[in-house]
Structure formats: structure tokens, C-alpha cells
Design a protein around this motif. Structure first.
Motif, PDB file in Angstrom:
ATOM      1  N   LEU A 141      31.025  29.785  31.955  1.00 38.53           N
ATOM      2  CA  LEU A 141      32.334  29.079  32.729  1.00 38.53           C
ATOM      3  C   LEU A 141      33.166  30.168  32.567  1.00 38.53           C
ATOM      4  O   LEU A 141      33.821  30.523  31.212  1.00 38.53           O
ATOM      5  CB  LEU A 141      32.871  27.778  32.404  1.00 38.53           C
ATOM      6  N   GLY A 142      33.806  30.941  33.410  1.00 38.90           N
ATOM      7  CA  GLY A 142      34.730  31.903  33.446  1.00 38.90           C
ATOM      8  C   GLY A 142      36.158  31.464  33.565  1.00 38.90           C
ATOM      9  O   GLY A 142      36.385  30.698  34.285  1.00 38.90           O
TER      10      GLY A 142
ATOM     11  N   VAL B 295      34.378  38.559  35.808  1.00 38.73           N
ATOM     12  CA  VAL B 295      34.457  37.134  35.807  1.00 38.73           C
ATOM     13  C   VAL B 295      33.502  36.630  37.090  1.00 38.73           C
ATOM     14  O   VAL B 295      32.631  35.686  36.922  1.00 38.73           O
ATOM     15  CB  VAL B 295      35.918  36.409  36.123  1.00 38.73           C
ATOM     16  N   LEU B 296      33.570  37.320  38.108  1.00 37.25           N
ATOM     17  CA  LEU B 296      32.780  36.963  39.314  1.00 37.25           C
ATOM     18  C   LEU B 296      31.319  37.359  39.294  1.00 37.25           C
ATOM     19  O   LEU B 296      30.294  36.904  39.797  1.00 37.25           O
ATOM     20  CB  LEU B 296      33.414  37.851  40.763  1.00 37.25           C
TER      21      LEU B 296
ATOM     22  N   PHE C   5      36.411  26.661  40.622  1.00 38.30           N
ATOM     23  CA  PHE C   5      35.758  27.095  41.566  1.00 38.30           C
ATOM     24  C   PHE C   5      34.123  27.352  41.277  1.00 38.30           C
ATOM     25  O   PHE C   5      33.944  27.859  40.213  1.00 38.30           O
ATOM     26  CB  PHE C   5      36.064  28.514  42.425  1.00 38.30           C
ATOM     27  N   VAL C   6      33.278  26.678  41.884  1.00 38.11           N
ATOM     28  CA  VAL C   6      31.918  27.253  41.985  1.00 38.11           C
ATOM     29  C   VAL C   6      31.592  28.445  42.509  1.00 38.11           C
ATOM     30  O   VAL C   6      32.214  28.710  43.702  1.00 38.11           O
ATOM     31  CB  VAL C   6      30.912  26.278  42.844  1.00 38.11           C
ATOM     32  N   ASN C   7      31.146  29.438  41.678  1.00 40.98           N
ATOM     33  CA  ASN C   7      31.175  30.827  41.922  1.00 40.98           C
ATOM     34  C   ASN C   7      29.880  31.253  43.067  1.00 40.98           C
ATOM     35  O   ASN C   7      28.940  31.761  42.752  1.00 40.98           O
ATOM     36  CB  ASN C   7      30.794  31.657  40.843  1.00 40.98           C
ATOM     37  N   GLU C   8      30.040  30.789  44.226  1.00 39.29           N
ATOM     38  CA  GLU C   8      29.159  31.134  45.358  1.00 39.29           C
ATOM     39  C   GLU C   8      30.046  31.685  46.482  1.00 39.29           C
ATOM     40  O   GLU C   8      31.025  30.933  47.181  1.00 39.29           O
ATOM     41  CB  GLU C   8      28.461  29.644  45.936  1.00 39.29           C
TER      42      GLU C   8
END
Length: 510
Positions: A292-293, A469-470, A488-491
């Protein structure tokens, strides 16, 4: 007559029989900026300490020619008198002295045997004005100003010493984007005036912007010197690490399980102004095996939030933290570690290391009870654990018992990571884990984070580097002015989306 202001030839330096530098060459012209690049432990800072006489003449081999004359300096005072001034990665400020007192430290203006504070304040104002700085009061203590402002005060100190060659060692590692831009513009102005510069940085985009030539060293040896116009950042990386790196973020598939950490209504108040909230009612969940960033602008409250979870925040705070459904009473870092929560702090020097203690003992201090028996430490077992961590994290040290302060910043960071991994945490908090770390070491740290996630460790990571982070997060929390502004979900998440949320203009979820 050479057209170089500085020529370092065949520089070698050993510590305890181990060569840290082996025949290094470096040349700099007046008005030129040379980018000095290499991995952590490659020898960059050691080379600059030779040049600035932190390591005096006679303790190293080779030759230094300065402005046409051989330089055999035995003290920093001599090199500064010659016009060679170094600004170290760790700023050499005395926090409780005034700005002017710091600028004139060791060269105070006196009148009739007394320090002339009015004259020093006036001269400090002139020096700061040369840097187009008008919002620093030279009479105030340095601790009133941010790291970026302190960096500019160091440069004012260099101007007062009539610097002809300015050495900057990782100058932007703790600066905001705006402060970094100010510094880079100043360096360009200095070059135009004929000042030479050696710029050490792992931020290769900065090197590409201001360097005229780049010298790369690896494991204490000279790899090459080329004009920046002939290089790309990828080419510099290849020279630094000895191999091509096509993907800096080695993403690995890992299962994300049930909620392991539940933080509810976390608030904390400014240490110096108890009436101001720096974190305001933030709640979130962290799942087993999740990375989790936490993103946000500098000063948003990210470090205060994670320090509170770890029991390390120095001010007042409130809220509840539950681990695996059990509410915790965390009043200190010791409580957190015992509960299964460990943290690598943002300020390695202040909060992460015991400088004069050995590298190995810095690692095992968190688990000494594991090696204790009958009131004594089982040294063989402890040393075995230390050697295992040194190999696992690829820590470069000639001896595991050398003081950790003798290591490069990146290797110190790896030792702090080892210290917080030895207790085998269920939740690992990483606050700026790759600050001041070279690209090769970053890659190894990222691999380690993914390996931990695959074993089910939940990772909570604060970073000011948006690509980081991303690049490695499964989900991103965005903090702005102490509030949770995005989850945010990282998609297909973009930097623009995260920044918009951070300044309060974006959606809270995606």
C-alpha cells in the motif's frame, strides 16, 4: 598550461587494507559541471573527501593539481582557502545557532575582540540576496527553516568562502520539487559566472539537466568519462551497474489476503503548535500481502501518520489501530515491534542508526533477546545472522563490526532494513525507503519488498517519488493537508490522477 581547473589522477585510498578507490581520474574546467555517478559504496563521497582534505594528503595515493599547482592539503581549512568547498549529503548546520552564525562558523567577523553580529547579519543578507533569497532572516535560528532553505544557507556559506569549485553530494535528497528547481537554477547561474561544480546524485534526470560531462565509477574504479550530450540516463545506469536495466520495477505476482491492519480515525497534532492538526481523522485498511503506497505533497502529513502507527510520533495523537482484529495499545516503537509492526524511518541519521556502533550490531539491536542466554549474547549465533543479512541485502562493508557511519548512505539504509526485517514483522512500514539510494540498490530493495509481500507481509510505503509509488504499489492512498483524499486501486493509475487528488481536485477512488 592545462585548461582544467582541477585534475585528480590515479587517486587510490584504502581502509583496513581494503581499497575504496583504485586509480580514479577526475577533471573539471572552470564553468563546467561534472556529474559524478556510481552505485552506493562505489567511492564517490570518498573521492570528494580526498579532494576536500577530509582525508589529508599523505593518507591516499595519486596526485591532485589545482589551478596549475599540485595540491597537498592537510585540512579542510586549506582546501576552502583555495576555493574548494563541499556541501555534504548530511547538512553541517548547528540548528540552534542563527543563520548568520552558521554562515560564518569558524570565520566570525569581530570588532575589538568581540563578535560583530550586526556586521555578520548584514553580510549574510548580502550573500542570500546574491542567491535571490529574501525570505530568510539571518538573525533567526536555523531550525526555523526547512531542509531546502538550509541547503541554500549552506550555499551562501560557500559563497562567503569564495568558492571556485562547489561539490554537492546528493543535494536534493530531502528537497521539495520547488526547492530542487531553485537549486538547479542556481547551479546554472554559478556555471555562467565561471564557477566549477561536481554534482553527485542518484537522480539522473537532474544530472542530465545540469552536467556538461559525466564521470562514472564502480567499486572504486574509473569506468569512464563522457560528455552528457552523448549519453542517456539509461546509458549512465548501464555504466554504473555494469548491466542493462530495462525495468526498474521488478513486479512480481503476489496474493492479497484478508485485512490485517485496521487504522481508524487517526489524528495527530503539530509538535510545535498543539492547536494545529497535521493528520485529521484518517482511516484505512491494509491487507495481508498487500503493498500500500502513501502519496502526497511534502508536508501533507504522511510521515506523521505512519509514525503514529509505530508509536514514534512525538506529539499528541488519537485513534485506534487493530492488528488481525485485536485493538493495540501502542505507546512506543517497542510496543509496535512486539505486536508485529516494524518501521524503517524517513530520517536514517536521526532515527535509524547508532552511528558509532558496528554495522552488525545496528542490525541485531532489534532482536538481541534472540541471541541471549544466561545473561550473555551468543556471539557466534549473532554473527551468523549478521552475515546472512549482509549477503541477502548485498550490504557493502569490509567488516561487519565497522561503525555504520563509515558506510555509504545506501548501505546504511540496507542495514536499517535488515534491522526491521529481523523481527519478522507482519506489517512493515517503509518511510522513503530509497532516499539517497542508487538505482541498482533501489532495484534490490524493490525485489525485497515483493519477496516480503509474497510471504504475506503487509507493506505500507511512503514515498515522494511518484514513479516509485506507481511502480510497486497494489493500492495508493493520497494524503493532502492531513486528510485522506484518495484511495486508488493501482490499475492504469496516472501521476496526474494522484497529484489532482493530493491538491484536492480529484476523485477519492478509482
Amino acid at each position: 598550461m592545462s585548461d582544467y581547473l582541477l585534475e585528480m589522477t590515479g587517486i587510490s585510498k584504502s581502509f583496513n587494507g581494503v581499497k575504496a578507490l583504485d586509480g580514479i581520474h577526475l577533471k573539471v574546467r572552470a564553468g563546467e559541471c561534472v556529474g559524478l555517478c556510481g552505485e552506493n559504496g562505489a567511492g564517490k563521497s570518498t573521492l570528494m573527501k580526498v579532494l576536500s582534505a577530509v582525508y589529508p594528503y599523505g593518507t591516499w595515493e595519486g596526485k591532485i593539481v589545482w589551478d596549475g599547482q599540485e595540491l597537498k592539503a592537510t585540512s579542510i581549512r586549506e582546501t576552502e582557502k583555495a576555493g574548494i568547498v563541499i556541501i555534504h549529503q548530511e547538512l553541517m548546520m548547528v540548528p540552534h545557532l542563527s543563520v548568520a552564525e552558521n554562515i560564518f562558523l569558524g570565520s566570525e567577523i569581530t570588532s575589538h575582540g568581540f563578535i560583530d553580529y550586526d556586521a555578520m547579519n548584514a553580510r549574510a543578507t548580502e550573500l542570500l540576496a546574491q542567491l535571490d533569497i529574501h525570505d530568510i532572516n539571518p538573525a533567526l535560528p536555523v531550525y526555523n527553516y526547512s531542509g531546502g532553505k538550509q541547503q541554500l544557507i549552506e550555499i551562501a556559506k560557500a559563497l562567503n568562502k569564495n568558492a571556485r569549485l562547489l561539490i554537492l553530494d546528493e543535494p536534493t535528497s530531502a528537497l521539495t520539487a520547488a526547492e530542487t528547481r531553485t537549486l538547479l537554477n542556481l547551479i546554472k547561474q554559478f556555471k555562467a559566472r565561471g564557477m566549477a561544480c561536481v554534482y553527485i546524485s542518484h537522480k539522473l534526470d537532474e544530472v542530465a539537466e545540469i552536467a556538461d560531462t559525466v564521470t562514472v565509477i564502480r567499486d572504486g574504479t574509473h569506468i569512464g568519462t563522457r560528455p552528457m550530450a552523448e549519453l542517456t540516463t539509461d546509458a549512465i545506469i548501464t555504466m554504473m551497474v555494469g548491466r542493462e536495466m530495462k525495468n526498474l520495477f521488478p513486479r512480481e505476482e503476489h496474493a492479497i489476503g484478508e485485512v490485517i491492519l485496521d487504522a481508524r480515525n487517526i489524528s495527530c497534532w503539530d509538535v510545535t503548535n498543539p492547536n494545529r492538526k497535521v493528520v485529521n481523522n484518517v482511516s484505512f485498511e491494509l491487507r495481508r500481502g498487500e503493498i500500500l503506497g502513501i502519496a502526497g505533497l511534502v508536508g501533507a502529513g504522511r510521515t506523521e501518520l505512519v509514525s503514529t502507527l509505530f508509536g514514534a510520533y512525538r506529539g499528541a495523537y488519537e485513534g485506534t489501530v487493530s492488528l488481525e482484529g485485536k485493538e493495540l495499545k501502542i505507546r512506543s516503537p517497542r510496543d509496535a515491534v512486539r505486536a508485529g509492526i516494524c518501521m524503517v524511518p524517513e530520517d536514517r541519521k536521526r532515527d535509524g542508526i547508532l552511528p558509532i556502533v558496528g554495522v552488525g550490531h545496528n542490525m541485531t539491536v532489534s532482536v538481541l533477546n534472540r541471541f541471549a542466554g544466561l545473561g550473555l549474547v551468543k556471539e557466534e549465533d549473532e554473527l551468523a545472522a549478521i552475515q546472512q543479512e549482509i549477503i541477502r541485502l548485498k550490504i557493502k562493508t569490509a567488516d561487519p563490526m565497522l561503525p555504520i557511519a563509515s558506510l555509504s548512505g545506501g548501505n546504511q539504509q540496507k542495514a536499517v532494513l535488515a534491522k526491521m526485517m529481523l523481527p519478522e514483522p507482519r506489517v512493515l512500514i517503509l518511510d522513503e525507503p530509497t532516499r539517497g539510494v542508487d538505482v541498482g540498490a533501489k532495484y534490490e530493495i524493490y525485489k525485497l519488498i515483493f519477496a516480503l509481500a509474497k510471504t504475506g507481509v503487509a507493506v505500507l510505503m511512503v514515498s515522494s517519488e511518484m514513479p516509485e509509488v506507481l511502480g510497486i504499489s497494489d493500492r495508493v492512498l493520497v494524503i493532502g493537508e492531513g486528510e485522506l483524499r484518495g484511495n486508488f486501486v493501482n490499475e492504469n493509475l496516472s501521476q496526474e490522477q494522484v497529484l489532482a487528488a493530493a491538491i484536492g481536485q480529484g476523485s477519492r477512488a478509482a
